[in-house]
Design an enzyme around this catalytic site. Structure first.
Site, PDB file in Angstrom:
ATOM      1  N   CYS A  31      -2.455   0.700 -20.158  1.00  0.00           N
ATOM      2  CA  CYS A  31      -2.271   1.561 -18.988  1.00  0.00           C
ATOM      3  C   CYS A  31      -1.315   0.994 -17.937  1.00  0.00           C
ATOM      4  O   CYS A  31      -1.256   1.504 -16.831  1.00  0.00           O
ATOM      5  CB  CYS A  31      -3.610   1.900 -18.349  1.00  0.00           C
ATOM      6  SG  CYS A  31      -4.430   0.491 -17.615  1.00  0.00           S
ATOM      7  N   HIS A  37       0.834  -1.207   0.000  1.00  0.00           N
ATOM      8  CA  HIS A  37       0.000   0.000   0.000  1.00  0.00           C
ATOM      9  C   HIS A  37       0.864   1.251   0.000  1.00  0.00           C
ATOM     10  O   HIS A  37       0.540   2.234  -0.645  1.00  0.00           O
ATOM     11  CB  HIS A  37      -0.902   0.007   1.226  1.00  0.00           C
ATOM     12  CG  HIS A  37      -1.766  -1.211   1.316  1.00  0.00           C
ATOM     13  ND1 HIS A  37      -2.497  -1.537   2.408  1.00  0.00           N
ATOM     14  CD2 HIS A  37      -1.987  -2.190   0.416  1.00  0.00           C
ATOM     15  CE1 HIS A  37      -3.145  -2.656   2.196  1.00  0.00           C
ATOM     16  NE2 HIS A  37      -2.840  -3.084   0.997  1.00  0.00           N
TER      17      HIS A  37
HETATM   18  C1  PEP Z   1      -2.011  -3.251 -14.484  1.00  0.00           C
HETATM   19  O1  PEP Z   1      -2.149  -4.367 -13.978  1.00  0.00           O
HETATM   20  O2  PEP Z   1      -1.280  -3.017 -15.462  1.00  0.00           O
HETATM   21  C2  PEP Z   1      -2.734  -2.088 -13.930  1.00  0.00           C
HETATM   22  C3  PEP Z   1      -2.713  -0.923 -14.532  1.00  0.00           C
HETATM   23  O3  PEP Z   1      -3.364  -2.266 -12.748  1.00  0.00           O
HETATM   24  P1  PEP Z   1      -2.594  -2.289 -11.333  1.00  0.00           P
HETATM   25  O4  PEP Z   1      -1.171  -1.914 -11.579  1.00  0.00           O
HETATM   26  O5  PEP Z   1      -3.329  -1.335 -10.463  1.00  0.00           O
HETATM   27  O6  PEP Z   1      -2.771  -3.709 -10.940  1.00  0.00           O
END
Ligand code: PEP
Ligand code: MG
Length: 747
Positions: free
Chosen positions: A678, A365
């Site tokens: 992303c 976190h």
């Molecule tokens: C990912 O898994 O690429 C993503 C953007 O989500 P997180 O990093 O929050 O798991």
């Protein structure tokens, strides 16, 4: 346990205290101390070795060895018996020193006539300062009581050193603990570089009275403090519903430690020998730390950590020193801590220039918050909390995962040069802010930013991002002690939309569960949390929270477009169900008379390889798809993104992974659904350019990456790069990085 020596030992400690109180220089004190110890232990020799630098010990005072060897005799860490004590943090007790493996004969000291040897480390809660040695002519093994007694004396010496008792001695010129430069190699939690001054999250407790003359009084103080500690721990545990399972067991062990009779007994024994209650706690703590360093078993390490934690609490009760020591936070604070919770880190907020943790993980976190705050974070910097002092100069390199504490000027200069170059580049990028990321072939790629806090929104303007491609909604849930209310969330999301000034924001519903355990949620103790009960799986099984979040999002939009995306979709039906749930909430809100969003777009995050092979209908159902490359990559390569050993092992530009991404783009194109990327890789210029060449027309990244990515895309012809990629695949290359970078170098 020590019987015979109790009064002798107390007498010796009192003499040491008198030495400390008497006027005179540090060298004089060291000489006196060796004299008193040899006298009290009935040995011919007593010597004190202190660290000159992290690898070298120097003989700083002796009774019994040749005086001319003082400040001349030096040993490397691990060399000889003294070096062994320093390296291992454990005592060496032998009746026949020359026959010991690793014995090193030092002719200048004249020690050849002494057969028995007892060396104990001079250490203070994890800080190694040197070695205390006694030797005698007769070949005898020292008794357990004598070993214990000498350890107590060494402990007092460590405290005296901390209090500056040896300043003014030649030893003072030694770069002792807390003075020399130290470099730590950890892991990257968040990229970026920062220079600043150490700010310890939990400043070390200073023990000013290591020696006490009234053991009864000290024992009473200790017993009272332990009683207080037990009450606090009991009520702390009672307030936390652990819900059974392993965590409950762990907490129970913690409680057991607090109530441990043998822990208390060991501390009382140290008091008998003349230590104050505080010093007795520290002695136990030092030994637990030394064991911790050599323990390989993770379970045992955790338990030793518990003991360490309890000792800290006890010390704070005894000394009355809380976290707030009255020290003033520097202007350029770099937070140094063993670990820190997300709420505490958010409290410090953007005041911090950087964060260095001894523990932590990329997915913790704290790391999520540090990322959201765009603060460089280095994790796994082992022992830094013992080394660093408030106000020390410190350089944090989040890109390399390294930390320089009290750096040499040349290191600091090189570091500043690197930061200046980065700042210079940022300035150049700022000039591109209002220009599109249009490649020389005419293709334009939309650059969006990732966010998770209100505080991120100003970056929309400053970075030139066209919108928020991923708004992680976890933080508002992680940093509270209860589930946030719908009204609170609606207000926050509305505020986000207000501050986006019409730019689109893709809200991702809660990706929580397993390792991202909410403080108020029953931990699940799953063997493999990343592949466990998380994200949409929790959302669909426990619909109350997801429903409430969707209602809050609808209420926040009022007359504005709303983009919602669901995380971690693995099969089509999960998306169908989540979609249906959203539609039901829309109908409900409308029935209740709430204003509707002007438009609603529903997307899925593609984070598992299985979804790439979902039926075409799935792609057609989505209004948009966002590839979560962080998770997709970990599941594609079966390499845990939080495991330092494997997380960088497989390259994003590996041909198989690129082929998967290529297929995803093709399937989205066929279904005419917009697709974006992303994950963290979208913020790395070469990777971003490659994704653009594959056909991704939207990338979402950290705001600071937008400039460098745009700069590169504007320089290249994506059609040409696509041919380079296809040719390399045709030729059977397993990795495309070399071909791509060689091509780039020719541009
Ligand atoms: C990912 O898994 O690429 C993503 C953007 O989500 P997180 O990093 O929050 O798991
Ligand atoms: Mg993910």
């Amino acid at each position: 346990m020590p019987e015979r020596k109790d009064s002798d030992s107390r007498k010796l400690l009192l003499r040491l205290r008198e030495t400390l109180a008497a006027p005179g220089g540090g060298q004089h004190r060291l000489d006196q101390i060796t004299h008193h110890i040899a006298d009290s232990m009935g040995t011919q020799v007593c010597s004190i070795y202190l660290f000159r630098d992290p690898d070298t010990l120097e003989l700083c005072a002796t009774e019994g060895l040749k005086p001319e060897s003082v400040h001349q005799t030096r040993l490397r860490l691990g060399e000889g018996l003294v070096g062994r004590v320093a390296r291992t943090g454990r005592h060496v007790n032998t009746a026949n020193a020359p026959s010991e493996p690793g014995f090193r004969y030092m002719p200048e000291t004249g020690e050849e006539i002494f057969s028995s040897f007892l060396g104990v480390p001079i250490q203070r809660v994890g800080e190694r300062l040197g070695v205390l040695v006694v030797q005698s002519r007769d070949a005898r093994q020292f008794s357990e009581d004598e070993v214990y007694g000498l350890e107590v004396v060494a402990m007092v010496l460590a405290e005296m050193a901390e209090l500056g008792a040896f300043l003014g001695s030649q030893a003072d010129s030694l770069p002792l603990q807390h003075r020399f430069p130290v470099m730590f190699r950890g892991g990257t939690g968040q990229e970026g570089c920062a220079e600043g001054r150490v700010w310890l999250h939990e400043p070390r407790v200073v023990v000013t009275n290591p020696v006490a003359d009234d053991p009864l009084k000290e024992k009473a103080r200790l017993v009272e403090a332990v009683a207080m500690l037990r009450t606090t721990v009991d009520s702390m545990l009672a307030a936390t519903d652990m819900g059974g399972g392993d965590s409950a067991e762990v907490m129970e062990t913690y409680r057991m430690f607090a109530h441990s009779r043998s822990w208390l007994r060991r501390m009382e024994e140290a008091i008998e020998l003349g230590l104050s209650a505080e010093a007795a706690v520290e002695k136990e703590q030092s030994q637990a730390r030394a064991r911790l360093e050599s323990a390989a078993d993770p379970y045992l390490r955790d338990r030793l950590h518990d003991l360490d934690d309890l000792s800290n609490r006890l010390l704070r009760i005894l000394t009355g020193q809380g976290r707030d020591t009255g020290a003033e936070m520097p202007d350029d604070p770099i937070l140094v801590a063993r670990n820190i919770g997300p709420a505490e880190l958010l409290d410090y907020g953007r005041r911090l220039r950087g964060v260095v943790l001894e523990e932590g993980s990329v997915g913790s976190h704290a790391a999520i918050v540090a990322r959201a705050l765009a603060i460089p974070l280095v994790i796994h910097a082992e022992r830094i909390t013992s080394e660093a002092l408030n106000g020390d100069q410190i350089l944090v390199d989040g890109d390399m995962g390294t930390v320089h504490l009290r750096p040499e000027e040349s290191v600091a200069k090189a570091f500043r040069d690197k930061m200046a170059m980065q700042a210079e580049a940022q300035k150049r990028y700022a000039g591109l802010r209002d220009l599109p990321a249009t490649a020389t072939c005419g293709t334009t790629v939309q650059l969006y930013m990732n966010a998770g806090l209100m505080a991120d929104l100003p970056s929309l303007e400053s970075s030139g991002a066209e919108g928020v491609g991923l708004f992680r909604t976890e933080l508002q849930f992680l940093t509270r002690t209860r589930v946030p209310r719908r009204g609170e969330l609606a207000a926050l999301y509305a505020h986000v939309l207000d501050n986006a000034h019409g730019k689109p924001v893709m809200f991702r519903t809660l990706d929580i569960g397993s390792d991202k355990v909410l403080p108020y949620m029953k931990p699940q103790d799953e063997p493999n949390p990343a592949m466990g009960w998380r994200a949409i799986r929790v959302g669909l099984d426990k619909r109350g929270v997801l429903r409430m979040q969707l209602q809050a999002l609808i209420r926040a939009a009022v007359g504005r477009p709303l983009h919602v995306m669901f995380p971690f979709i693995t099969e089509m039906h999960e998306f169908e169900e989540a979609h249906k749930l959203l539609m039901e909430q829309l109908a409900r809100e409308q029935r209740l008379g709430h204003a509707m969003p002007s438009d609603i777009r529903v997307g899925a995050m593609l984070e598992t390889p299985s979804l790439a092979f979902a039926p075409r209908k799935f792609f057609e159902m989505c209004d948009f798809i966002s590839v979560g490359g962080n998770d997709l990559k970990q599941f594609f390569f079966a390499a845990d993104r939080e495991n330092e050993r494997v997380r960088r092992r497989y390259d994003t530009l590996n041909t198989s992974f690129i082929t998967l991404l290529d297929q995803i783009v093709q399937r989205c194109d066929e279904a005419r659904v917009p697709v974006s990327f992303c994950g963290e890789d979208a913020g790395r210029p070469i990777e971003a350019m490659t994704f653009a060449a594959l056909g991704f027309r939207r990338l979402s990244m950290r705001p600071a990456s937008i400039g460098p990515v745009k700069h590169l895309i504007r320089r290249v012809n994506l059609g040409e790069l696509r041919r380079v990629i296809d040719d390399a695949r045709e030729l059977g290359e397993t990795n495309l990085r070399r071909c791509i970078t060689e091509w780039l170098a020719r541009q």
